[in-house]
Write a protein that holds these residues in place. Structure first.
Motif: not given
Length: 451
Positions: A127-129, A140-141, A402-403, A408-409
């Protein structure tokens, strides 16, 4: 044997033969009246339409059934656009879906001439894109997104059942007394012909009863009921309520006429024309089978919007399609030929030639299409499309490093924006973005003047 006895026996045989003849004639008359009842003829027209729909549905039956049954569905597609035999645009994408563990992956590469516009990977897992774009993101984000299947479908047998139940619901709803019959003169094979016309007015009442009976059939078919609920990704209880709510769409003003259905026939129930008209708008669809062609029309009594004539020519079909713009009256016409795996379209001085082929190989389904547009003898545009459906792969992805996009800064976001602005795709889209900005600016100035 006594002559008088023989005479009596012959008389009995004659009477019995006469009785059988009368019974046979009576049976024939009764049978003719039975199969010639208005309802029977009207239902025969529905069966004719049903059979045409069913033929189209069966064309890709094997692939449809394989997709419906498989937990691992993938499609690899390669699209190439050429101008005068020079590659202009290339699109490669590979999409894989594993429904048993709710995972998908999409790999997409787009090249324009010698420039790579896009090279990206997208993964849906847990359940993560997740997404990665070459030369734009360093890793990857991800963000939250629920799993959705694009391959989920019913089997061909399920679709056939639905069509059959619709036909059964129509059969159950139509009453012979509601069908009107009259004699009319129409154009048939370019000649005036006196024929029979059956008219059936479809009111909210008929639609309501039809839906109720259809939902009853669906509910009684436990397997189909479960499959549809699964396709819609809702519980059977929720699906039950949705089905019950369907008939409410036509519960108001039961006597209000919605459609009129007309069937034209001659001789021994030879149906040759079908018409369906919307009561309020007057928009009518008609289909007529003549000796040498069949004609499809869409329009009103005042304006014919679409006209299509198809003529059989050995193993091919010649067609002409005309579309009229209802606003300015301009008429646009295309013509050509259709045969198995090939469609030719002629429009003004342009010619489009579309060829297709398909095969099943080692459990995979391969479809190829070539679209060739000839502007003249020296200029042409070609599009090659190759698709392969496969069923034996699993999604491979490592979420390490992945992040989340929420992490995101500002400096990292600025870097991403700069990378986007330096990309070939952004360079290509600048004229469109500037045009959009100017359009918005003009709109704002116009609104300011109004104030």
């Amino acid at each position: 044997m006594d002559k008088e006895v023989v005479k009596k026996q012959n008389h009995k045989v004659t009477l019995f033969a006469l009785f059988l003849s009368l019974v046979s004639i009576g049976a024939l008359v009764f049978g003719f009246l039975l199969v010639s009842s208005n309802k029977v003829i009207l239902l025969q027209s529905v069966s004719n339409i049903y059979n045409k729909i069913d033929i189209f549905q069966k064309n890709d039956m094997n692939l449809l059934n394989k997709v419906a049954a498989s937990k691992n569905n993938g499609i690899n597609s390669n699209i190439v656009l050429k101008r005068d035999n020079t590659d202009i645009l290339k699109i490669d994408f590979n999409y894989l879906e594993n429904s048993d563990d709710n995972q998908t992956r999409l790999d997409l590469v787009i090249n324009l001439l010698e420039d790579e516009l896009v090279n990206s990977n997208i993964v849906l897992k847990d359940n993560k894109f997740y997404f990665f774009i070459k030369n734009i993101t360093e890793n990857y984000y991800y963000t939250d997104l629920s799993y959705q299947s694009i391959f989920k479908t019913l089997s061909s047998s399920d679709y056939s059942k639905i069509l059959e139940y619709i036909k059964d619901a129509i059969d159950e709803t139509i009453k012979n007394d509601d069908i009107k019959k009259d004699k009319v003169t129409v154009k048939y094979n370019d000649k005036d012909k006196k024929v029979n016309r059956l008219t059936y007015k479809i009111r909210n009442k008929e639609l309501n009863n039809m839906i109720k009976y259809f939902t009853k059939l669906i509910k009684n078919d436990k397997s189909l009921y479960k499959n549809i609920a699964s396709l819609l990704e809702i519980s059977t209880d929720s699906f039950d309520k949705e089905m019950d709510n369907l008939s409410s769409l036509f519960s108001d003003d039961l006597e209000k006429e919605i459609f009129e259905y007309d069937v034209y026939y001659y001789g021994f129930n030879k149906i040759f024309r079908y018409e369906l008209k919307h009561a309020d708008s007057g928009l009518m669809f008609s289909y007529q089978e003549n000796k040498d062609n069949y004609v499809i029309n869409l329009g009103t009594e005042e304006n014919n919007i679409v006209n299509m004539v198809v003529k059989s020519n050995k193993d091919a079909y010649d067609y002409e399609l005309s579309v009229t713009n209802i606003f300015d009256g301009n008429k646009y016409t295309i013509s050509g030929t259709y045969q198995k795996d090939n469609l030719v379209i002629n429009y003004d001085d342009n010619k489009v030639d579309i060829t297709t082929s398909s095969e099943e190989k080692e459990g995979n389904f391969i479809n190829r299409s070539k679209i060739l547009l000839r502007e003249d003898d020296d200029n042409s545009v070609e599009i090659d499309i190759n698709n392969t459906n496969y069923f034996d792969k699993k999604v491979e992805f490592n979420a390490n490093n992945s992040k989340s996009i929420d992490e995101i800064e500002s400096e990292e976001l600025e870097l991403l924006i700069n990378n986007i602005k330096e990309s070939k795709l952004y360079e290509l889209l600048i004229p469109f973005t500037e045009s959009l900005e100017m359009s918005n600016l003009g709109e704002m100035e116009f609104l300011g003047e109004l104030k």
